[in-house]
Design an enzyme around this catalytic site. Structure first.
Site, mmCIF file in Angstrom:
data_model
loop_
_atom_site.group_PDB
_atom_site.id
_atom_site.type_symbol
_atom_site.label_atom_id
_atom_site.label_comp_id
_atom_site.label_asym_id
_atom_site.label_seq_id
_atom_site.Cartn_x
_atom_site.Cartn_y
_atom_site.Cartn_z
ATOM 1 N N GLY A 233 0.786 -1.230 0.000
ATOM 2 C CA GLY A 233 0.000 0.000 0.000
ATOM 3 C C GLY A 233 0.815 1.276 0.000
ATOM 4 O O GLY A 233 0.326 2.324 0.426
ATOM 5 N N GLU A 450 11.238 -16.533 17.871
ATOM 6 C CA GLU A 450 11.084 -15.137 18.310
ATOM 7 C C GLU A 450 10.788 -15.056 19.804
ATOM 8 O O GLU A 450 11.298 -14.183 20.497
ATOM 9 C CB GLU A 450 9.979 -14.441 17.509
ATOM 10 C CG GLU A 450 10.284 -14.291 16.021
ATOM 11 C CD GLU A 450 11.612 -13.606 15.748
ATOM 12 O OE1 GLU A 450 12.015 -12.729 16.534
ATOM 13 O OE2 GLU A 450 12.271 -13.971 14.753
HETATM 14 P P1 ADP Z 1 2.592 -0.867 -3.362
HETATM 15 O O1 ADP Z 1 2.696 0.485 -3.967
HETATM 16 O O2 ADP Z 1 3.106 -0.924 -1.950
HETATM 17 O O3 ADP Z 1 3.146 -1.959 -4.192
HETATM 18 P P2 ADP Z 1 -0.162 -0.398 -3.786
HETATM 19 O O4 ADP Z 1 -0.368 0.836 -3.013
HETATM 20 O O5 ADP Z 1 -0.002 -0.250 -5.237
HETATM 21 O O6 ADP Z 1 1.057 -1.213 -3.200
HETATM 22 O O7 ADP Z 1 -1.334 -1.410 -3.460
HETATM 23 C C1 ADP Z 1 -2.039 -2.076 -4.467
HETATM 24 C C2 ADP Z 1 -3.489 -2.202 -4.091
HETATM 25 O O8 ADP Z 1 -3.659 -3.057 -2.969
HETATM 26 C C3 ADP Z 1 -4.099 -0.884 -3.671
HETATM 27 O O9 ADP Z 1 -4.594 -0.185 -4.757
HETATM 28 C C4 ADP Z 1 -5.205 -1.321 -2.727
HETATM 29 O O10 ADP Z 1 -6.364 -1.679 -3.441
HETATM 30 C C5 ADP Z 1 -4.642 -2.556 -2.095
HETATM 31 N N1 ADP Z 1 -4.031 -2.268 -0.809
HETATM 32 C C6 ADP Z 1 -2.717 -2.405 -0.509
HETATM 33 N N2 ADP Z 1 -2.475 -2.077 0.766
HETATM 34 C C7 ADP Z 1 -3.639 -1.700 1.308
HETATM 35 C C8 ADP Z 1 -4.021 -1.234 2.603
HETATM 36 N N3 ADP Z 1 -3.128 -1.108 3.594
HETATM 37 N N4 ADP Z 1 -5.313 -0.924 2.807
HETATM 38 C C9 ADP Z 1 -6.209 -1.052 1.814
HETATM 39 N N5 ADP Z 1 -5.913 -1.483 0.579
HETATM 40 C C10 ADP Z 1 -4.642 -1.815 0.300
HETATM 41 ZN ZN ZN Z 2 16.479 -14.572 15.482
#
Ligand code: ADP
Ligand code: ZN
Ligand code: MG
Length: 633
Positions: A233, A450
């Site tokens: 995300g 852990e």
């Molecule tokens: P990254 O940039 O870290 O590779 P993205 O932001 O592109 O990840 O995430 C891809 C999709 O996954 C987002 O558009 C969303 O739909 C979903 N997603 C990822 N993390 C979250 C989160 N923490 N909460 C809600 N949706 C998320």
């Molecule tokens: Zn360790």
């Protein structure tokens, strides 16, 4: 009916490659449709030109070359009514009015009476120049070849990935400026990354009320680096920052910068910062920073273009004043390859770890993504979250989507728990193929390991207190820590504290051996650290029995007070001393390991208790841990 699921708006993003959304400015920048239109227009124009050239060159070609005497005869007979006299040929035409009908051609002979003959027969005649007209010759010798070269060049670059356009707009950055609030993402849309969100709140606050900070003279962060596994995300968070602050958002991907021609990337960086400063307050978001920010040292052969781009980025970051209200966010899933210069003060000096979500986080993410999905009564998202350890946000979004598709396929109009079950299996199978998930057995080993660290720390004087135990896989080792500047020589450590560290590190392996009767590679990292500490105790700090108060290694003073590695220094001891040192080191490690094993067998009940809790919730914080082991907080 599961509207959202069918839109396929969430990609199954497991890998970096297919995880990226289309760039906001990519399509705009390349203008694929318009580009194609222009391209075919060019073809048309070219065809027209070629036709014109041929037309202007086209002269009625005399059909038969005859002897001069025959030519004269045809004049005498009155067949030829018009003569054009060129340098090399005479042309004869049968009709005066339309000199194009039938023509004869001859190579003239020096004949003084010829003109008299023409006059006598009443044939019209004039001299002509046989040189092609100058316009046509210009076209032929210059314009046409140039045009051809231009077209070949274009076609080639079109094949090399739309480079034609890029070159034509050299250095002009077409980053789409997304107007206020246009990202449409708020912090509420991001779940399970509470620590990251908290840190970013500050950035939002600054963007909203910059004067609040500047009037106090407070230091504003220039660059914030989001670090985390793919799909956690990061991009979403960056968008949320812009959305919350309601400022323009310039998004660009690191790979966009890396162009073919040296200098293009650098020009683009310059342009981007210029644009951003005009629109301040705003956010520049550089996705996939590692594409440009790779360390300049460890690259075979180097890459001029990337280096130039990186240098330009550093220059721009140093050059602008953060009080103008431009904040640079960047994201990477490979911070370890970044050039150290990027992480220095005044650049991306703030790093925000975007962790994989724990149980709570996963449930919250599932909730967000099933907002628009019709859920049946049987659905328990808590249970779904429990069955999906190691999933990142993108995986969970994908999971909800899969479940909805399964429900539709079964002719239901609501998604049931059963659909989730099947979807989980499907997604897990996919992830396991990609080596992204650990099995339940491995998870158990990790949990004991852990807990072993934590328990030893809790019952060893001099050990650092336990802040958090987690078995949420990080996917990139101890990444959160590699980012910190080494603090080794910063603190004064007592002998007791050093033993505390060694014991804590050994606790992981000791717990594994105690419980399973066998050991795993999971402790490799711990052991490296243990050996390092023990070695220094013996060779530098004079803390061993045999070499009490003797420094065997002389550290060379490093640059700016930072000590150079002992390996880089020199040692002035013999081979036999060397083997005694090795003996001392293994003695220390062996005796500490015995102590740790004894301690853990004494606390076996606690080990079981904490481990089972850890397996259940995945993350235990300091407070809960102290309560579990029965120590005052
Ligand atoms: P990254 O940039 O870290 O590779 P993205 O932001 O592109 O990840 O995430 C891809 C999709 O996954 C987002 O558009 C969303 O739909 C979903 N997603 C990822 N993390 C979250 C989160 N923490 N909460 C809600 N949706 C998320
Ligand atoms: Zn360790
Ligand atoms: Mg991303």
């Amino acid at each position: 009916m599961a509207k959202k699921s069918l839109k396929k708006d969430d990609k199954g993003c497991w890998e970096k490659g297919n995880c990226e959304e289309p760039d906001h400015f990519g399509p705009l920048f390349r203008m694929p449709n318009k580009g194609q239109f222009k391209f075919s227009m060019w073809y048309f124009i070219a065809a027209l030109l070629v036709m014109m050239i041929f037309k202007s060159l086209y002269q009625p070609v005399p059909d038969s070359l005859i002897g001069f005497s025959d030519f004269k005869k045809k004049i005498e007979s009155g067949e030829i009514r018009q003569v054009q006299m060129g340098e090399n040929y005479y042309h004869g035409y049968t009709s005066e009015a339309d000199g194009r009908k039938t023509a004869y051609r001859t190579v003239p002979v020096d004949d003084p009476g010829f003109v008299a003959l023409l006059d006598q027969k009443g044939v019209t005649y004039h001299r002509i120049s046989e040189k092609p007209n100058p316009f046509a010759s210009f076209l032929l010798s210059w314009a046409f070849p140039l045009l051809m070269i231009f077209f070949i060049w274009r076609v080639l670059f079109q094949r090399m990935g739309n480079m034609g356009q890029n070159v034509l707009t050299l250095g002009k950055n077409r980053a789409a400026i997304i107007a206020e609030g246009d990202t449409g993402v708020q912090f509420a849309d991001v779940a399970g990354a509470d620590e990251a969100k908290e840190e970013l709140m500050e950035v939002v606050d600054f963007l909203k009320n910059p004067q609040k900070y500047t009037s106090i003279g407070g230091k504003i962060p220039k660059g914030v680096l989001l670090v985390g596994a793919p799909g956690t995300g990061k991009t979403l968070l960056a968008k949320a920052v812009a959305g919350e602050a309601g400022v323009p958002f310039f998004r660009i991907s690191g790979s966009e910068f890396v162009e073919m021609f040296v200098g293009v990337g650098a020009a683009r960086v310059r342009d981007l910062f210029k644009q951003a400063q005009e629109k301040a307050p705003c956010i520049i978001f550089i996705d996939e920073l590692d594409a440009i920010g790779k360390s300049r040292i460890n690259v075979l052969g180097g890459n001029d273009e990337r280096e130039q781009t990186l240098n330009q980025l550093l220059v721009e970051m140093d050059g602008f004043d953060s009080r103008t209200g431009v904040i640079i966010l960047a994201a990477t899933n490979r911070p370890e390859v970044l050039d150290a210069a990027l992480l220095r003060a005044g650049r991306f000096d703030r790093q925000v770890l975007v962790d994989r979500p724990d149980l709570e986080g996963r449930e919250a993410i599932l909730r967000i993504h099933s907002r628009d999905v019709k859920l049946g009564k049987s659905v328990d998202l808590r249970l779904v979250a429990r069955d999906t350890p190691g999933f990142v946000g993108a995986d969970l979004a994908n999971l909800v989507n899969e479940a909805a598709i399964l429900a539709v396929r079964r002719g239901r109009d609501e998604v049931e728990q059963e659909d989730f079950h099947e979807a989980i299996e499907k997604v897990i199978a996919g992830l396991q193929k990609k080596n992204r998930l650990i099995s339940p057995d491995q998870k158990k080993i990790v949990a004991y390991h852990e807990t072993g660290h934590a328990l030893v720390a809790a019952f060893t004087p001099g050990a650092d207190p336990v802040r958090k135990i987690t078995i949420v896989p990080r996917g990139f080792g101890a990444l959160g820590y590699t980012l910190q500047i080494p603090t080794e020589d910063k603190y004064l450590l007592t002998e007791e504290e050093l033993y505390g560290r060694i014991d804590t590190l050994l606790g992981g392996r000791a717990a594994e051996e105690l419980v399973f009767g066998r050991i795993s590679t999971g402790a490799a990292n711990d052991l490296v650290k243990v050996s390092d500490i023990a070695k220094r105790m013996v060779t530098e700090y004079g803390m061993s029995k045999k070499f009490r108060n003797v420094a065997l290694n002389h550290r060379q003073p490093g640059i700016m007070g930072m000590a150079a590695e002992p390996q880089g220094g020199y040692r002035d001891y013999s081979e036999s001393t060397h083997s005694q040192i090795d003996q001392e080191i293994s003695d220390i490690v062996a005796s500490r390991y015995k102590r740790v094993t004894d301690l853990l067998s004494e606390k076996k009940d606690l080990l079981e208790k904490v481990t089972s809790r850890l397996l259940e919730v995945e993350t235990i914080d300091e407070k809960e841990f102290l309560a579990l082991v029965g120590k005052p907080a």
